[in-house]
Design a protein around this motif. Structure first.
Motif, PDB file in Angstrom:
ATOM      1  N   UNK A  45      -4.828   5.567  14.607  1.00 22.42           N
ATOM      2  CA  UNK A  45      -3.893   6.132  13.633  1.00 22.42           C
ATOM      3  C   UNK A  45      -4.478   7.388  12.981  1.00 22.42           C
ATOM      4  N   UNK A  46      -5.719   7.284  12.515  1.00 25.07           N
ATOM      5  CA  UNK A  46      -6.345   8.420  11.834  1.00 25.07           C
ATOM      6  C   UNK A  46      -6.576   9.573  12.804  1.00 25.07           C
ATOM      7  N   UNK A  47      -6.951   9.225  14.042  1.00 22.81           N
ATOM      8  CA  UNK A  47      -7.173  10.271  15.046  1.00 22.81           C
ATOM      9  C   UNK A  47      -5.900  11.035  15.358  1.00 22.81           C
ATOM     10  N   UNK A  86      -2.485  15.818  14.999  1.00 23.70           N
ATOM     11  CA  UNK A  86      -1.159  16.401  14.755  1.00 23.70           C
ATOM     12  C   UNK A  86      -1.242  17.460  13.653  1.00 23.70           C
ATOM     13  N   UNK A  87      -2.001  17.174  12.599  1.00 21.70           N
ATOM     14  CA  UNK A  87      -2.168  18.153  11.518  1.00 21.70           C
ATOM     15  C   UNK A  87      -2.808  19.438  12.055  1.00 21.70           C
ATOM     16  N   UNK A  88      -3.830  19.288  12.898  1.00 17.78           N
ATOM     17  CA  UNK A  88      -4.506  20.461  13.477  1.00 17.78           C
ATOM     18  C   UNK A  88      -3.548  21.233  14.381  1.00 17.78           C
ATOM     19  N   UNK A  89      -2.769  20.511  15.193  1.00 25.58           N
ATOM     20  CA  UNK A  89      -1.817  21.171  16.095  1.00 25.58           C
ATOM     21  C   UNK A  89      -0.791  21.982  15.314  1.00 25.58           C
ATOM     22  N   UNK A  94       4.838  10.895  13.619  1.00 22.83           N
ATOM     23  CA  UNK A  94       4.556  11.338  12.244  1.00 22.83           C
ATOM     24  C   UNK A  94       5.169  10.437  11.164  1.00 22.83           C
ATOM     25  N   UNK A  95       6.421   9.969  11.281  1.00 20.09           N
ATOM     26  CA  UNK A  95       6.929   9.051  10.250  1.00 20.09           C
ATOM     27  C   UNK A  95       6.126   7.752  10.201  1.00 20.09           C
ATOM     28  N   UNK A  96       5.717   7.290  11.390  1.00 14.40           N
ATOM     29  CA  UNK A  96       4.910   6.063  11.460  1.00 14.40           C
ATOM     30  C   UNK A  96       3.571   6.256  10.759  1.00 14.40           C
ATOM     31  N   UNK A  97       2.907   7.366  11.021  1.00 10.37           N
ATOM     32  CA  UNK A  97       1.585   7.617  10.425  1.00 10.37           C
ATOM     33  C   UNK A  97       1.692   7.799   8.911  1.00 10.37           C
ATOM     34  N   UNK A  98       2.795   8.398   8.457  1.00  9.15           N
ATOM     35  CA  UNK A  98       3.033   8.501   7.010  1.00  9.15           C
ATOM     36  C   UNK A  98       3.161   7.113   6.384  1.00  9.15           C
ATOM     37  N   UNK A  99       3.998   6.264   6.999  1.00 10.35           N
ATOM     38  CA  UNK A  99       4.248   4.933   6.429  1.00 10.35           C
ATOM     39  C   UNK A  99       2.990   4.063   6.449  1.00 10.35           C
ATOM     40  N   UNK A 100       2.153   4.247   7.469  1.00 15.31           N
ATOM     41  CA  UNK A 100       0.944   3.434   7.591  1.00 15.31           C
ATOM     42  C   UNK A 100      -0.211   3.951   6.730  1.00 15.31           C
ATOM     43  N   UNK A 109      -2.222  10.204   4.586  1.00 11.80           N
ATOM     44  CA  UNK A 109      -2.922  10.291   3.296  1.00 11.80           C
ATOM     45  C   UNK A 109      -4.427  10.136   3.475  1.00 11.80           C
ATOM     46  N   UNK A 110      -4.833   9.174   4.313  1.00 16.94           N
ATOM     47  CA  UNK A 110      -6.268   8.939   4.518  1.00 16.94           C
ATOM     48  C   UNK A 110      -6.954  10.164   5.109  1.00 16.94           C
ATOM     49  N   UNK A 111      -6.255  10.855   6.023  1.00 14.36           N
ATOM     50  CA  UNK A 111      -6.896  11.938   6.778  1.00 14.36           C
ATOM     51  C   UNK A 111      -6.827  13.277   6.050  1.00 14.36           C
ATOM     52  N   UNK A 112      -5.637  13.635   5.541  1.00 13.25           N
ATOM     53  CA  UNK A 112      -5.536  14.973   4.925  1.00 13.25           C
ATOM     54  C   UNK A 112      -4.901  14.958   3.541  1.00 13.25           C
ATOM     55  N   UNK A 113      -4.792  13.761   2.953  1.00 14.63           N
ATOM     56  CA  UNK A 113      -4.377  13.665   1.561  1.00 14.63           C
ATOM     57  C   UNK A 113      -2.951  14.052   1.277  1.00 14.63           C
TER      58      UNK A 113
END
Length: 713
Positions: free
Chosen positions: A646-648, A653-656, A686-692, A696-700
Motif C-alpha cells: 500500500x505504502x509503495x 503514484x505520488x511521484x508519477x 488512489x481512492x483505496x489508498x486514501x481510505x486505507x 497520509x502515511x506516505x506523503x501526509x
C-alpha cells in the motif's frame, strides 16, 4: 394494499432537481380482437445517446400513470397494459448520475422502496401487463419487464442485463426475488452475479429468450405489431409455454447446492472483500421461499446498505472514469491531424504479432502485412490468423463472405520493401532496445515520410528506441495488454520528439480498434507495468524473506485484484516479469525490488503449483530446489506485507504525478482499472489508498479532496 402505501417519500423529492425525466405517455390500441391495450411509451425526449433512466420524478410520474390505468381497468375501459420505450431503448435503469446526493441510508432505502412501490403496480393492475422490450434494458429497465405479467423482446435489442453487482450494488427493484423464481436459480446466478463479474457481460435477446426471461422474441422490422398480435392471442386464451413455470422450479435440493457452489466460486475468484456479490447471493438464496413482499423488503435493506457504503462510492467514481474520461482522452491532439490509415504493417509474425494483425484486420478492415526473418515463420503467422478467422466464422460471429474478405486482406512476406504503402507500422519483436532500433531502421528506408511507427514495448524508453530514426517524431508508444483482443486499454506513449500527427493517429487508430487509450509520458514501465512491478516486487521480497507463497498471495487479498501477484506473474510469463523488474530496478533501484533468481526461475517449465481454481498454492519442486539457500528465515506477517505494498503504491503514484507521467491521478486509476483489472469497488488504486490511510502515511495528504467515501448512516 402494499407495504409501501403508508411510506412518506417526501425526503427524496429533493433528488429530483436536475433529473432528466423519462415521461410515460399512454395511447390506446384497439387489438384485432376488439380488446383495448393501453400502451405506455417511456421517453425522456432525448436521442438514443441519452437512454431513458428511472429517477424519483420519473418513478413518481410512472406510478401516477399506472394508478390511472388501474382505475380504467376497474371501469372496464381497457383489457391490458403494455410498456415499451423510445426507439432502441426501453430503459437503462436507475438514474445514478446524482446518487451521491442521496444523503443518508434512510433516503437510500426510500429510493429502493419507491422503485418497488411503482414497478410492483405492474402486477396489480387488475388486467394483464406486457412489457415489449424494444431495445436496451438494463437494471431497473429489465425489472420493469420482470414485474410485468408477460414479456416480449426485439431480436435486435442492444443488451439485456442486471449489471448492479458490477457497480457494487444489487438488483433492488424486484430483480433479486423475481428473476430466480422465473428462470430458476442456476440461470439467475449467471445473470445477476457471474455476468457482471465478467467485465459486465450482457445478454443478447436470444439468450434472454433461451433463459426464459422473456416469453417471445420477434424480428425488429415488425416488433411492436407482432408483440401486440401475440398479446392479443394471450388475452384470448393462448397458453404461454414457459420453460420454468414456478411449479417446475426445483427448490429443495438444486437451489441450495447451486448457491453453495456459487459461494465457493466467488471466494476462489474474488476473495471476500467485495460486498455486493455476496449480498446478491444471499438474496437469491432466500428467494426460494417466502412472499414477494418479503423478498422486496430484503432488497430494500440490502440496497440501502450498499448504496451508502464505500464500495459503491468508489464504483461510481470508477464508472465515471470508464464511461466519460476514457471516451475523451486527456491530452489527445486534434483528431483532424491524424493520418488516414489505409494499410497496416506488423513487424513480426509470432503469437503477439499475429494477434495484432488479427485485431487490426477485424476492426479496421484494411490490408495488413506481416513480416518475419524467414518464410516459415511468416506462413505460420498467416495460418494462425486465418484459423482464428475460421473460428469466428464457425461461431457465427462472421458470415462466410466477411471471413473470406478478412483472410484476403492479410498477407505475409519476408520482403520489407512491401511496407512502402503502409500508413501505420507496429513492431512486436524481442523486448530489447537494439533489436527494436534495428527493425525500425530497416523499415524506415521503405516507408513514406509521414508514415507512423509504433512500438509495443512494455517498459523500454520509446525515445531511445527512436533515437536512430531519420524522423524520430513519427514514433509513438502503443502498448497493448494481454490478451490483445480482450483487454480494453492501450497506453499511448509520447516522447519530447513525438509529432502531434503521430500522436493523433495513434489515438484515432486505438479508437478504431475499440480500445480506450490513455496518454502517458515516456517513463520506465509507463503506468500499469510500473505499478504492477511494485506489487510483484513486494511479493517477491516477502518470499525471499521466508514467507510461504500461499501466505503472500493471501496477504494481497484486500487489494481486491483479480488474481494474486504470483498468479499474475505466471499469467504474463516469468521472463516478461523478470525483464520488467530489471527495467524498474535499473531506473529506480532505491524503490523497486528484484532478485537475481527471477531469471533462473523464468527458465523453468513450471514455477508454481495451482489448485483447480487457478490459485497459486506454492512453488513447484524444481523452483523449490532452485531457491534453496536463497530464501531467508524471517517470514513477514500479512499486515506487514499489505502495508508495504500500500505504502509503495502510494509513494509511486505520488511521484508519477509529480513527474507528469500522466496529467491527473484519474488517468492512473483508469489505467489500472482497464489494464490490470483493478476492481471497480476500489475505484482504482488512489481512492483505496486514501481510505486505507496509505496516502497520509506516505506523503501526509490524500489524492482526493474529499476522500471518496460512502454516505454512511
Amino acid at each position: 394494499m402494499t407495504q409501501y402505501d403508508d411510506v412518506d417519500f417526501t425526503p427524496i423529492q429533493a433528488l429530483t432537481e436536475g433529473e432528466v425525466i423519462t415521461h410515460s405517455p399512454v395511447r390506446d390500441i384497439r387489438l384485432a380482437s376488439g380488446k383495448v391495450l393501453a400502451l405506455i411509451t417511456l421517453d425522456n425526449g432525448r436521442d438514443h445517446t441519452r437512454p431513458n433512466t428511472l429517477g424519483p420524478a420519473t418513478l413518481t410520474e410512472f406510478g401516477e400513470t399506472l394508478d390511472a390505468l388501474r382505475a380504467r381497468a376497474t371501469a372496464g375501459e381497457i383489457h391490458a397494459v403494455g410498456v415499451t420505450g423510445k426507439q432502441y431503448i426501453l430503459a437503462a435503469g436507475a438514474d445514478l448520475s446524482d446518487i451521491t446526493k442521496v444523503g443518508s441510508k434512510d433516503n437510500a432505502r426510500l429510493i429502493a422502496q419507491l422503485g418497488h412501490k411503482v414497478l410492483g403496480k405492474l402486477g396489480d393492475l387488475g388486467v394483464p401487463s406486457f412489457t415489449f422490450v424494444n431495445g436496451l434494458a438494463l437494471g431497473g429497465g429489465l425489472e420493469i419487464a420482470l414485474n410485468s405479467t408477460y414479456r416480449t423482446v426485439d431480436a435486435s435489442a442492444a443488451a439485456i442485463a442486471l449489471p448492479e453487482v458490477f457497480l457494487g450494488i444489487i438488483p433492488g427493484w424486484g430483480g433479486a426475488y423475481l428473476l430466480p423464481n422465473l428462470i430458476g436459480i442456476e440461470n439467475a446466478l449467471e445473470v445477476v452475479i457471474s455476468n457482471p463479474l465478467k467485465q459486465n457481460r450482457m445478454l443478447k435477446p436470444q439468450q434472454a429468450f433461451d433463459y426464459g426471461i422473456v416469453d417471445a422474441i420477434f424480428p425488429a422490422a415488425n416488433f411492436l405489431e407482432d408483440s401486440l398480435g401475440w398479446a392479443d392471442a394471450v388475452l384470448g386464451g393462448k397458453k404461454v409455454d414457459r420453460k420454468n413455470e414456478p411449479g417446475k422450479i426445483e427448490r429443495a435440493v438444486k437451489w441450495p447446492v447451486a448457491v453453495k457452489m456459487a459461494r465457493g466460486m466467488l471466494e476462489s475468484k474474488i476473495g471476500t472483500v467485495p460486498k455486493s456479490p455476496y449480498a446478491a447471493l444471499e438474496l437469491l438464496d432466500k428467494a426460494k421461499s417466502g412472499t414477494k413482499a418479503e423478498g422486496f423488503a430484503r432488497e430494500d435493506e440490502a440496497l440501502a446498505e450498499l448504496v451508502t457504503g464505500d464500495q459503491f462510492a468508489a464504483s461510481m467514481y470508477a464508472f465515471d472514469l470508464v464511461q466519460k474520461r476514457a471516451k475523451r482522452p486527456v491530452g489527445a491532439p486534434d483528431k483532424a491531424l491524424a493520418k488516414k490509415v489505409t494499410k497496416v504493417g506488423v513487424i513480426g509474425a509470432g503469437l503477439m504479432a499475429s494477434q495484432f494483425a488479427l485485431l487490426f484486420v477485424r476492426k479496421l478492415q484494411v490490408p495488413v502485412l506481416i513480416t518475419d526473418l524467414d518464410q516459415a515463420r511468416v506462413d505460420k503467422g498467416v495460418a494462425y490468423i486465418h484459423d482464428e478467422i475460421g473460428k469466428l466464422e464457425a461461431k457465427g460471429r462472421l458470415d462466410g463472405d466477411s471471413a473470406n474478405k478478412l483472410r484476403a486482406l492479410v498477407t505475409g512476406t519476408t520482403d520489407k520493401s512491401l511496407y512502402a504503402d503502409c500508413d501505420f507500422v507496429i513492431e512486436a519483436v524481442f523486448e530489447e532496445v537494439g533489436v527494436k532500433q534495428a527493425v525500425f531502421g530497416e523499415i524506415e528506408q521503405y516507408i513514406a515520410e509521414d508514415a507512423i511507427l509504433a512500438t509495443n514495448t512494455s517498459s523500454l524508453s520509446v525515445e531511445e528506441i527512436g533515437a536512430k530514426l531519420a524522423h524520430p517524431g513519427r514514433l509513438v508508444g502503443f502498448h497493448f495488454f494481454n490478451p490483445v483482443a480482450v483487454m480494453p486499454l492501450i497506453e499511448i506513449v509520447t516522447t519530447p520528439r513525438t509529432a502531434d500527427a503521430a500522436l493523433s493517429t495513434a489515438f484515432v487508430v486505438a479508437k478504431g480498434l475499440g480500445k480506450n487509450a490513455v496518454l502517458t509520458a515516456d517513463a520506465p514501465g509507463f503506468v500499469v507495468n510500473r505499478l504492477l512491478a511494485k506489487v510483484m516486487g513486494e511479493a517477491a521480497r516477502a518470499v525471499y524473506e521466508g514467507t510461504p507463497v500461499a501466505d503472500v498471495e493471501k496477504a494481497f487479498g484486500p487489494l481486491g485484484l483479480p488474481m494474486g501477484p504470483f498468479q499474475l506473474i505466471d499469467l504474463v510469463g516469468w521472463k516478461v516479469a523478470a525483464h520488467v523488474q530489471d527495467t524498474m530496478v535499473r531506473a529506480f533501484p532505491e524503490r523497486f525490488y528484484a532478485n537475481e533468481n527471477f531469471h533462473a526461475l523464468a527458465e523453468l517449465t513450471e514455477v508454481v503449483e495451482k489448485d483447480k481454481g487457478g490459485r497459486v498454492t506454492g512453488f513447484s519442486k524444481a523452483a523449490e530446489k532452485l531457491l534453496k539457500g536463497h530464501v531467508g528465515q524471517e517470514p513477514a506477517s500479512d499486515e506487514t506485507i499489505l502495508a508495504r505494498v500500500q505504502d509503495g503504491l502510494a509513494q509511486e503514484i505520488r511521484i508519477m504525478l509529480d513527474e507528469g507521467v500522466v496529467p491527473e491521478v484519474e488517468d492512473i486509476d483508469l489505467c489500472l482499472i482497464l489494464g490490470a483489472g483493478w476492481p471497480f469497488i476500489d475505484g482504482g488504486a488512489s481512492p483505496y489508498l486514501d481510505r486505507e490511510g496509505a496516502s497520509e502515511r506516505v506523503f501526509g495528504d490524500t489524492f482526493h479532496h474529499p476522500v471518496i467515501r460512502g454516505i454512511g448512516a
